[in-house]
Design a protein around this motif. Sequence first.
Motif, mmCIF file in Angstrom:
data_model
loop_
_atom_site.group_PDB
_atom_site.id
_atom_site.type_symbol
_atom_site.label_atom_id
_atom_site.label_comp_id
_atom_site.label_asym_id
_atom_site.label_seq_id
_atom_site.Cartn_x
_atom_site.Cartn_y
_atom_site.Cartn_z
ATOM 1 N N GLU A 62 0.833 -1.204 0.000
ATOM 2 C CA GLU A 62 0.000 0.000 0.000
ATOM 3 C C GLU A 62 0.869 1.257 0.000
ATOM 4 O OE1 GLU A 62 -3.331 0.240 2.613
ATOM 5 O OE2 GLU A 62 -3.679 -1.912 2.592
ATOM 6 N N VAL A 63 2.007 1.183 0.682
ATOM 7 C CA VAL A 63 2.936 2.309 0.663
ATOM 8 C C VAL A 63 3.456 2.520 -0.757
ATOM 9 C CG1 VAL A 63 5.117 3.222 1.554
ATOM 10 C CG2 VAL A 63 3.581 1.951 3.073
ATOM 11 N N VAL A 64 3.781 1.412 -1.447
ATOM 12 C CA VAL A 64 4.248 1.505 -2.827
ATOM 13 C C VAL A 64 3.186 2.177 -3.697
ATOM 14 C CG1 VAL A 64 4.924 0.212 -4.887
ATOM 15 C CG2 VAL A 64 5.786 -0.481 -2.648
ATOM 16 N N GLY A 65 1.932 1.740 -3.554
ATOM 17 C CA GLY A 65 0.856 2.318 -4.352
ATOM 18 C C GLY A 65 0.696 3.811 -4.099
ATOM 19 N N ALA A 66 0.795 4.215 -2.833
ATOM 20 C CA ALA A 66 0.666 5.638 -2.498
ATOM 21 C C ALA A 66 1.829 6.443 -3.066
ATOM 22 C CB ALA A 66 0.598 5.809 -0.981
ATOM 23 N N ALA A 67 3.034 5.861 -3.007
ATOM 24 C CA ALA A 67 4.205 6.555 -3.550
ATOM 25 C C ALA A 67 4.082 6.730 -5.054
ATOM 26 C CB ALA A 67 5.475 5.786 -3.195
ATOM 27 N N ARG A 68 3.644 5.678 -5.742
ATOM 28 C CA ARG A 68 3.489 5.776 -7.193
ATOM 29 C C ARG A 68 2.424 6.801 -7.558
ATOM 30 N NH1 ARG A 68 7.788 4.330 -9.536
ATOM 31 N NH2 ARG A 68 6.584 4.531 -11.434
ATOM 32 N N ALA A 69 1.337 6.840 -6.760
ATOM 33 C CA ALA A 69 0.278 7.826 -7.011
ATOM 34 C C ALA A 69 0.804 9.247 -6.850
ATOM 35 C CB ALA A 69 -0.898 7.579 -6.077
ATOM 36 N N ALA A 70 1.796 9.400 -5.958
ATOM 37 C CA ALA A 70 2.405 10.722 -5.736
ATOM 38 C C ALA A 70 3.507 11.024 -6.746
ATOM 39 C CB ALA A 70 2.969 10.800 -4.314
ATOM 40 N N GLY A 71 3.774 10.078 -7.649
ATOM 41 C CA GLY A 71 4.801 10.292 -8.659
ATOM 42 C C GLY A 71 6.208 10.069 -8.168
ATOM 43 N N LEU A 72 6.368 9.301 -7.075
ATOM 44 C CA LEU A 72 7.698 9.069 -6.505
ATOM 45 C C LEU A 72 8.222 7.701 -6.892
ATOM 46 C CD1 LEU A 72 7.041 10.367 -2.876
ATOM 47 C CD2 LEU A 72 8.109 11.597 -4.765
ATOM 48 N N PRO A 73 9.513 7.585 -7.242
ATOM 49 C CA PRO A 73 10.108 6.269 -7.485
ATOM 50 C C PRO A 73 10.214 5.491 -6.179
ATOM 51 C CG PRO A 73 11.796 7.970 -7.554
ATOM 52 C CD PRO A 73 10.479 8.681 -7.437
ATOM 53 N N VAL A 74 10.266 4.158 -6.296
ATOM 54 C CA VAL A 74 10.222 3.291 -5.115
ATOM 55 C C VAL A 74 11.275 2.193 -5.212
ATOM 56 C CG1 VAL A 74 8.763 1.842 -3.653
ATOM 57 C CG2 VAL A 74 7.722 3.646 -5.019
ATOM 58 N N VAL A 75 12.003 1.991 -4.120
ATOM 59 C CA VAL A 75 12.894 0.833 -3.963
ATOM 60 C C VAL A 75 12.307 -0.010 -2.841
ATOM 61 C CG1 VAL A 75 15.204 0.032 -3.336
ATOM 62 C CG2 VAL A 75 14.931 2.094 -4.736
ATOM 63 N N VAL A 76 12.128 -1.303 -3.109
ATOM 64 C CA VAL A 76 11.524 -2.202 -2.127
ATOM 65 C C VAL A 76 12.587 -3.103 -1.523
ATOM 66 C CG1 VAL A 76 9.941 -4.158 -1.835
ATOM 67 C CG2 VAL A 76 9.247 -2.183 -3.187
ATOM 68 N N LEU A 77 12.501 -3.318 -0.222
ATOM 69 C CA LEU A 77 13.338 -4.272 0.495
ATOM 70 C C LEU A 77 12.453 -5.460 0.853
ATOM 71 C CD1 LEU A 77 14.957 -1.776 3.036
ATOM 72 C CD2 LEU A 77 15.732 -2.333 0.726
ATOM 73 N N SER A 78 12.922 -6.674 0.622
ATOM 74 C CA SER A 78 12.065 -7.828 0.882
ATOM 75 C C SER A 78 12.883 -9.077 1.168
ATOM 76 C CB SER A 78 11.150 -8.086 -0.325
ATOM 77 O OG SER A 78 10.363 -9.239 -0.121
ATOM 78 N N ALA A 79 12.338 -9.910 2.050
ATOM 79 C CA ALA A 79 12.930 -11.215 2.292
ATOM 80 C C ALA A 79 12.371 -12.240 1.314
ATOM 81 C CB ALA A 79 12.651 -11.651 3.731
ATOM 82 N N ARG A 80 11.384 -11.848 0.523
ATOM 83 C CA ARG A 80 10.765 -12.754 -0.443
ATOM 84 C C ARG A 80 11.653 -12.873 -1.680
ATOM 85 N NH1 ARG A 80 4.791 -9.916 -0.394
ATOM 86 N NH2 ARG A 80 4.528 -9.844 1.877
ATOM 87 N N THR A 81 11.979 -14.089 -2.044
ATOM 88 C CA THR A 81 12.886 -14.290 -3.175
ATOM 89 C C THR A 81 12.241 -15.072 -4.316
ATOM 90 O OG1 THR A 81 13.768 -16.297 -2.133
ATOM 91 C CG2 THR A 81 14.926 -14.227 -1.695
ATOM 92 N N ALA A 82 11.013 -15.559 -4.142
ATOM 93 C CA ALA A 82 10.345 -16.325 -5.196
ATOM 94 C C ALA A 82 10.096 -15.439 -6.411
ATOM 95 C CB ALA A 82 9.023 -16.887 -4.679
ATOM 96 N N VAL A 83 10.136 -16.025 -7.606
ATOM 97 C CA VAL A 83 9.918 -15.278 -8.841
ATOM 98 C C VAL A 83 8.555 -14.582 -8.811
ATOM 99 C CG1 VAL A 83 9.594 -15.471 -11.332
ATOM 100 C CG2 VAL A 83 11.438 -16.725 -10.223
ATOM 101 N N ALA A 84 7.529 -15.294 -8.335
ATOM 102 C CA ALA A 84 6.184 -14.705 -8.297
ATOM 103 C C ALA A 84 6.157 -13.450 -7.427
ATOM 104 C CB ALA A 84 5.179 -15.727 -7.773
#
Length: 236
Positions: A62-84
């Motif tokens: 949801e933070v990503v969606g809000a940032a994109r709506a504001a026109g801001l680029p986003v870098v995500v940190l995640s422990a998820r490594t699956a292709v999906a």
Amino acid sequence: MCTAAFSGTEGLMHLAGGAGMGAASAAVAGAPGSGASGAAGASGDFHLVVTDLMLPGMPGEEVVGAARAAGLPVVVLSARTAVADRVDLLRIGADDYLTKPFDLEELLARCEAVLRRSTSTARAASVPSPSAGAVAPPLRFGAWELDEAARRFAAAGIPVRLTRTEYEIVRALMAEPRRVHTKRSLSAAAAGDEVALEDKTVATHIGNIRAKLRPSGTEDYLETVWGVGFKLRDGV
């Protein structure tokens, strides 16, 4: 300067106050050891969001969606490594991501690279052509049309919404349609500097582009050249 937010909810509060003033430095949500943090300019605006996905208050998506709506680029940190999971991250608008554990120097370098891409894109959009009134013709390949002046892409007449990285990959392919583009060259085209995307990230972006092209029936324009990279299909 970095503005910290310790939950997804607090991160959105910062975005509502900062991005609404014009989108300017770096908001970081979900930074290591906190929950959320960010770099803010003197005006309180933000240039970039870095977010974890597992956040108190609300999910990082949801933070990503809000940032994109504001026109801001986003870098995500995640422990998820699956292709999906990587595909989902890029589809919701992440410009880049790092899987945990990661080195802070690499995170900083990737943030700087995303900011440079964002700045150069904005600058290119605002600078008029040297030839007074001249507008470069759109790039065309088969049923594809890419209008660089308007940064619009359509396939078989259907507008296709691309992320910044996806757009740069498509533009590189259409600019040299008969060339076999290596993952490294597409990474350089997307990143614009030495901090390249990982090969698997480029492949994931290609997969996302194909998915977005399915409604137009032109997803097979993108061909995989095994062991090398990607090209546009001959005979189109």
